[in-house]
Scaffold this active site. Structure first.
Site, short mmCIF file in Angstrom:
data_model
loop_
_atom_site.label_atom_id
_atom_site.label_comp_id
_atom_site.label_asym_id
_atom_site.label_seq_id
_atom_site.Cartn_x
_atom_site.Cartn_y
_atom_site.Cartn_z
N GLU A 193 40.42 -60.09 26.61
CA GLU A 193 41.56 -60.99 26.75
C GLU A 193 42.84 -60.18 26.96
O GLU A 193 43.35 -59.56 26.03
CB GLU A 193 41.71 -61.87 25.51
CG GLU A 193 40.52 -62.76 25.21
CD GLU A 193 40.35 -63.88 26.22
OE1 GLU A 193 41.35 -64.29 26.84
OE2 GLU A 193 39.21 -64.34 26.38
N GLU A 229 46.54 -66.79 19.29
CA GLU A 229 45.88 -66.33 20.52
C GLU A 229 44.36 -66.23 20.32
O GLU A 229 43.59 -66.58 21.21
CB GLU A 229 46.44 -64.97 20.95
CG GLU A 229 45.91 -64.50 22.29
CD GLU A 229 46.37 -65.36 23.46
OE1 GLU A 229 45.49 -65.81 24.23
OE2 GLU A 229 47.57 -65.58 23.60
N GLU A 271 38.81 -71.68 24.31
CA GLU A 271 38.46 -71.49 25.73
C GLU A 271 37.01 -71.05 25.90
O GLU A 271 36.31 -71.54 26.78
CB GLU A 271 39.40 -70.47 26.37
CG GLU A 271 40.79 -71.00 26.58
CD GLU A 271 41.71 -69.99 27.25
OE1 GLU A 271 41.31 -68.81 27.42
OE2 GLU A 271 42.83 -70.38 27.62
#
Length: 126
Positions: free
Chosen positions: A32, A73, A80
């Site tokens: 990420e 995050e 996701e």
């Protein structure tokens, strides 16, 4: 019906949970780019927090606000990943889940920016 993955207790459970957490941090850092950027922001900003903060409470607030960004995050990335695991097909509920998680990241960044801005203002104006 018992879950075969929930049989660990005591120190064994703590050791495994720590391993899973470290694997998650490693996966977030390698996979990420936003998480990587935020980690480096925390690393660079840590010495600044000790200069900018007037006392331990302000320093903790400055650093805590950046840690909150990382936490949110991680949650965003988890949402996701779960959505993508289910299907790559475009769906209104999938989009809503991803958009809501992204909005949470934005709000945590705005909160952190506000805290850092207020501390900077107080340091320079006062």
């Amino acid at each position: 019906m018992s879950n075969p993955y929930k049989g660990k207790t005591g120190l064994n459970r703590i050791l495994h949970a720590t391993g899973y957490s470290l694997a998650g941090l490693r996966a977030a850092y390698t996979g990420e780019s936003a998480f990587r950027q935020e980690v480096w922001l925390l690393i660079v900003a840590t010495p600044l927090a000790f200069w900018l903060g007037q006392g331990w409470v302000q320093t903790a607030l400055l650093l805590g606000s950046l840690m909150l960004v990382l936490i949110v995050e991680l949650l965003n990335s988890g949402i996701e990943a779960a959505i993508d695991r289910v299907s790559f097909e475009l769906h209104d509920l999938s989009k809503r889940a991803k958009d809501l998680a992204s909005a949470a990241v934005l709000l945590s960044l705005l909160l952190s920016a506000g805290i850092w801005g207020a501390a900077l203002w107080q340091r320079l104006a006062g």
